[in-house]
Design a protein around this motif. Structure first.
Motif, PDB file in Angstrom:
ATOM      1  N   SER A   1      -7.991 -50.607   1.813  1.00  0.00           N
ATOM      2  CA  SER A   1      -8.390 -51.741   2.228  1.00  0.00           C
ATOM      3  C   SER A   1      -7.709 -52.262   3.621  1.00  0.00           C
ATOM      4  O   SER A   1      -6.474 -52.043   3.669  1.00  0.00           O
ATOM      5  N   GLY A   2      -8.613 -52.615   4.339  1.00  0.00           N
ATOM      6  CA  GLY A   2      -8.092 -52.906   5.834  1.00  0.00           C
ATOM      7  C   GLY A   2      -7.684 -51.906   6.764  1.00  0.00           C
ATOM      8  O   GLY A   2      -7.560 -50.889   6.345  1.00  0.00           O
ATOM      9  N   ASP A   3      -7.021 -52.438   7.801  1.00  0.00           N
ATOM     10  CA  ASP A   3      -6.629 -51.394   8.813  1.00  0.00           C
ATOM     11  C   ASP A   3      -4.975 -51.583   8.936  1.00  0.00           C
ATOM     12  O   ASP A   3      -4.504 -51.052   9.856  1.00  0.00           O
ATOM     13  N   ASP A   4      -4.349 -52.148   7.862  1.00  0.00           N
ATOM     14  CA  ASP A   4      -3.001 -52.284   8.111  1.00  0.00           C
ATOM     15  C   ASP A   4      -2.023 -51.053   7.542  1.00  0.00           C
ATOM     16  O   ASP A   4      -0.938 -51.277   7.293  1.00  0.00           O
ATOM     17  N   GLY A   5      -2.866 -50.028   7.323  1.00  0.00           N
ATOM     18  CA  GLY A   5      -1.975 -49.069   6.568  1.00  0.00           C
ATOM     19  C   GLY A   5      -1.691 -49.419   5.157  1.00  0.00           C
ATOM     20  O   GLY A   5      -2.285 -50.483   4.485  1.00  0.00           O
ATOM     21  N   LEU A   6      -0.799 -48.523   4.527  1.00  0.00           N
ATOM     22  CA  LEU A   6      -0.477 -48.749   3.302  1.00  0.00           C
ATOM     23  C   LEU A   6       0.669 -48.455   2.935  1.00  0.00           C
ATOM     24  O   LEU A   6       1.351 -47.509   3.473  1.00  0.00           O
ATOM     25  N   THR A   7       1.728 -49.352   2.204  1.00  0.00           N
ATOM     26  CA  THR A   7       2.918 -49.095   1.759  1.00  0.00           C
ATOM     27  C   THR A   7       3.088 -48.647   0.255  1.00  0.00           C
ATOM     28  O   THR A   7       2.458 -49.589  -0.358  1.00  0.00           O
ATOM     29  N   LEU A   8       3.748 -47.371   0.113  1.00  0.00           N
ATOM     30  CA  LEU A   8       3.778 -47.164  -1.290  1.00  0.00           C
ATOM     31  C   LEU A   8       5.337 -47.573  -1.796  1.00  0.00           C
ATOM     32  O   LEU A   8       6.217 -47.273  -0.876  1.00  0.00           O
ATOM     33  N   ARG A   9       5.405 -47.938  -3.055  1.00  0.00           N
ATOM     34  CA  ARG A   9       6.795 -48.165  -3.364  1.00  0.00           C
ATOM     35  C   ARG A   9       7.222 -47.129  -4.413  1.00  0.00           C
ATOM     36  O   ARG A   9       6.458 -46.614  -5.201  1.00  0.00           O
ATOM     37  N   LEU A  10       8.250 -46.345  -3.924  1.00  0.00           N
ATOM     38  CA  LEU A  10       8.903 -45.219  -4.952  1.00  0.00           C
ATOM     39  C   LEU A  10      10.044 -45.566  -5.819  1.00  0.00           C
ATOM     40  O   LEU A  10      10.798 -46.566  -5.212  1.00  0.00           O
ATOM     41  N   VAL A  11       9.990 -45.025  -6.807  1.00  0.00           N
ATOM     42  CA  VAL A  11      11.251 -45.305  -7.589  1.00  0.00           C
ATOM     43  C   VAL A  11      11.894 -43.680  -8.037  1.00  0.00           C
ATOM     44  O   VAL A  11      11.250 -42.909  -7.883  1.00  0.00           O
ATOM     45  N   GLN A  12      13.172 -43.893  -8.283  1.00  0.00           N
ATOM     46  CA  GLN A  12      13.798 -42.578  -8.442  1.00  0.00           C
ATOM     47  C   GLN A  12      13.577 -41.952  -9.761  1.00  0.00           C
ATOM     48  O   GLN A  12      13.330 -42.300 -10.748  1.00  0.00           O
ATOM     49  N   ASN A  13      13.322 -40.463  -9.578  1.00  0.00           N
ATOM     50  CA  ASN A  13      12.987 -39.698 -10.908  1.00  0.00           C
ATOM     51  C   ASN A  13      14.439 -39.493 -11.615  1.00  0.00           C
ATOM     52  O   ASN A  13      15.410 -39.435 -10.737  1.00  0.00           O
ATOM     53  N   PRO A  14      14.686 -39.181 -12.806  1.00  0.00           N
ATOM     54  CA  PRO A  14      15.882 -38.510 -13.340  1.00  0.00           C
ATOM     55  C   PRO A  14      15.962 -37.109 -12.728  1.00  0.00           C
ATOM     56  O   PRO A  14      15.313 -36.578 -12.222  1.00  0.00           O
ATOM     57  N   ASP A  15      17.231 -37.030 -12.514  1.00  0.00           N
ATOM     58  CA  ASP A  15      17.951 -35.441 -12.218  1.00  0.00           C
ATOM     59  C   ASP A  15      17.815 -34.706 -13.576  1.00  0.00           C
ATOM     60  O   ASP A  15      18.552 -35.022 -14.579  1.00  0.00           O
ATOM     61  N   ILE A  16      16.829 -34.000 -13.771  1.00  0.00           N
ATOM     62  CA  ILE A  16      16.621 -33.289 -15.055  1.00  0.00           C
ATOM     63  C   ILE A  16      17.900 -32.297 -15.310  1.00  0.00           C
ATOM     64  O   ILE A  16      18.305 -32.124 -16.443  1.00  0.00           O
ATOM     65  N   LEU A  17      18.193 -31.459 -14.365  1.00  0.00           N
ATOM     66  CA  LEU A  17      19.302 -30.605 -14.418  1.00  0.00           C
ATOM     67  C   LEU A  17      20.623 -31.304 -14.932  1.00  0.00           C
ATOM     68  O   LEU A  17      21.046 -30.836 -15.806  1.00  0.00           O
ATOM     69  N   ARG A  18      20.948 -32.249 -14.320  1.00  0.00           N
ATOM     70  CA  ARG A  18      22.120 -33.209 -14.758  1.00  0.00           C
ATOM     71  C   ARG A  18      21.957 -33.482 -16.134  1.00  0.00           C
ATOM     72  O   ARG A  18      22.767 -33.341 -16.860  1.00  0.00           O
ATOM     73  N   GLY A  19      20.756 -33.733 -16.681  1.00  0.00           N
ATOM     74  CA  GLY A  19      20.544 -34.474 -17.911  1.00  0.00           C
ATOM     75  C   GLY A  19      20.671 -33.352 -18.966  1.00  0.00           C
ATOM     76  O   GLY A  19      21.393 -33.700 -20.031  1.00  0.00           O
ATOM     77  N   LEU A  20      20.395 -32.064 -18.476  1.00  0.00           N
ATOM     78  CA  LEU A  20      20.350 -30.931 -19.273  1.00  0.00           C
ATOM     79  C   LEU A  20      21.859 -30.537 -19.589  1.00  0.00           C
ATOM     80  O   LEU A  20      22.629 -30.321 -20.616  1.00  0.00           O
ATOM     81  N   VAL A  21      22.673 -30.786 -18.452  1.00  0.00           N
ATOM     82  CA  VAL A  21      24.179 -30.348 -18.433  1.00  0.00           C
ATOM     83  C   VAL A  21      24.914 -31.340 -19.296  1.00  0.00           C
ATOM     84  O   VAL A  21      25.828 -31.145 -20.149  1.00  0.00           O
ATOM     85  N   ASP A  22      24.427 -32.772 -19.141  1.00  0.00           N
ATOM     86  CA  ASP A  22      25.073 -33.737 -19.941  1.00  0.00           C
ATOM     87  C   ASP A  22      24.774 -33.695 -21.344  1.00  0.00           C
ATOM     88  O   ASP A  22      25.621 -33.761 -22.299  1.00  0.00           O
ATOM     89  N   GLU A  23      23.600 -33.232 -21.792  1.00  0.00           N
ATOM     90  CA  GLU A  23      23.234 -32.990 -23.068  1.00  0.00           C
ATOM     91  C   GLU A  23      24.010 -31.806 -23.924  1.00  0.00           C
ATOM     92  O   GLU A  23      24.430 -31.911 -24.887  1.00  0.00           O
ATOM     93  N   ARG A  24      24.254 -30.796 -23.054  1.00  0.00           N
ATOM     94  CA  ARG A  24      25.053 -29.628 -23.635  1.00  0.00           C
ATOM     95  C   ARG A  24      26.419 -30.064 -23.980  1.00  0.00           C
ATOM     96  O   ARG A  24      26.996 -29.517 -24.839  1.00  0.00           O
ATOM     97  N   SER A  25      27.085 -30.950 -23.138  1.00  0.00           N
ATOM     98  CA  SER A  25      28.280 -31.634 -23.408  1.00  0.00           C
ATOM     99  C   SER A  25      28.361 -32.411 -24.424  1.00  0.00           C
ATOM    100  O   SER A  25      29.434 -32.583 -25.173  1.00  0.00           O
ATOM    101  N   ARG A  26      27.458 -32.916 -24.908  1.00  0.00           N
ATOM    102  CA  ARG A  26      27.231 -33.877 -26.131  1.00  0.00           C
ATOM    103  C   ARG A  26      27.071 -33.099 -27.261  1.00  0.00           C
ATOM    104  O   ARG A  26      27.378 -33.548 -28.290  1.00  0.00           O
ATOM    105  N   GLN A  27      26.500 -31.797 -27.323  1.00  0.00           N
ATOM    106  CA  GLN A  27      25.956 -31.028 -28.395  1.00  0.00           C
ATOM    107  C   GLN A  27      27.004 -29.930 -28.689  1.00  0.00           C
ATOM    108  O   GLN A  27      26.964 -29.120 -27.907  1.00  0.00           O
ATOM    109  N   THR A  28      27.867 -29.845 -29.641  1.00  0.00           N
ATOM    110  CA  THR A  28      28.412 -28.697 -30.125  1.00  0.00           C
ATOM    111  C   THR A  28      27.759 -27.355 -30.018  1.00  0.00           C
ATOM    112  O   THR A  28      28.231 -26.363 -29.786  1.00  0.00           O
ATOM    113  N   SER A  29      26.575 -27.646 -30.637  1.00  0.00           N
ATOM    114  CA  SER A  29      25.795 -26.387 -30.815  1.00  0.00           C
ATOM    115  C   SER A  29      25.362 -25.765 -29.430  1.00  0.00           C
ATOM    116  O   SER A  29      24.759 -24.566 -29.588  1.00  0.00           O
TER     117      SER A  29
END
Ligand code: C5P
Length: 236
Positions: A117-145
């Motif tokens: 659309s037009g000649d003005d270029g395009l601006t993309l808006r990005l949002v942050q993804n989760p840190d999967i590794l961090r989430g796995l480490v957190d889950e490990r500390s929540r589950q005694t198993s």
């Protein structure tokens, strides 16, 4: 046995690189081929482990000829990878996050192909993804198993670990809460898509951070070193 003994162990390995959809035909991605993760899966399998490979956009040519006994779960985006990793986590004795994960994704993906659309270029808006590794480490500390689960991260950096990257790698080791951090030099023509690489394994011994020797060579060779280090973690 150069890769240690993982018989009876269940290892989950993520490999490849995530793709974040912009529309049905376009995505934001990265240069990860998946070769390193596949080499790790083979080395873990050779060491006797049952292996689940969570494969993010790996070329089918690289996946043919995988030994039976490596199961494969294909994923595309970071959110898909995250959910596959959490499903696999309950089963795993060890997790190796070798996939290159996008830190950001488009705020919205359009359902039909984006129009120019037009000649003005395009601006993309990005949002942050989760840190999967961090989430796995957190889950490990929540589950005694999961208390005895071994979690391994990768740190692809440019510049070797002996320089400023060393402090960065130490900080990342602590921040991520992993048992092992595999530092991987991706400067110049190293790593992405190539067969030769260099890694250094960062671990901790009685609270002290230990930076291991440099392992140079093929991705198969360095994978055996990483798998041997994982195997050592079980006997600690
Ligand atoms: O912080 P950095 O991206 O360098 O961390 C790399 C490690 O974290 C890799 O093991 C990678 O698979 C993982 N990672 C993740 N989720 C993200 C970004 C990285 O699990 N969003």
């Amino acid at each position: 046995d150069p890769s240690g003994d993982l018989s009876g162990r269940r290892i989950v390995i993520s490999a490849g690189g995530t793709r974040e959809a912009l529309d049905p035909v376009r995505f934001l991605g990265n240069r990860s081929s998946g070769k390193q993760g596949i080499a790790l899966a083979k080395a873990a399998h050779a060491a006797g482990a049952a292996v689940e490979l969570v494969a993010a956009n790996i070329d089918t040519g690289l996946l043919t000829g995988l030994p039976a006994g490596i199961t494969m779960t294909p994923v595309e985006s970071t959110l898909e990878l995250q959910s596959a990793m959490h499903s696999a986590q309950v089963w795993a004795d060890a997790i190796i996050m070798a996939a290159a994960v996008a830190d950001y994704r488009p705020a919205e993906a359009t359902e039909s192909k984006m129009k120019k659309s037009g000649d003005d270029g395009l601006t993309l808006r990005l949002v942050q993804n989760p840190d999967i590794l961090r989430g796995l480490v957190d889950e490990r500390s929540r589950q005694t198993s999961l208390r005895h689960q071994i979690i391994v991260g990768f740190a692809a950096e440019t510049g070797d670990v002996a320089t400023a990257a060393l402090d960065y790698a130490r900080a990342k080791f602590e921040r991520k809460g992993v048992d092992l951090l595999v530092f991987n030099d991706v400067s110049g023509d190293r790593a992405f898509g190539h067969d030769e690489t260099m890694v250094q394994i960062i671990s901790s011994d009685r609270g002290e951070i230990v930076v291991g020797e440099e392992f140079h060579g093929s991705k198969d060779h360095v994978s055996q070193k990483v798998i041997a280090a994982v195997s050592d973690q079980f006997t600690h």
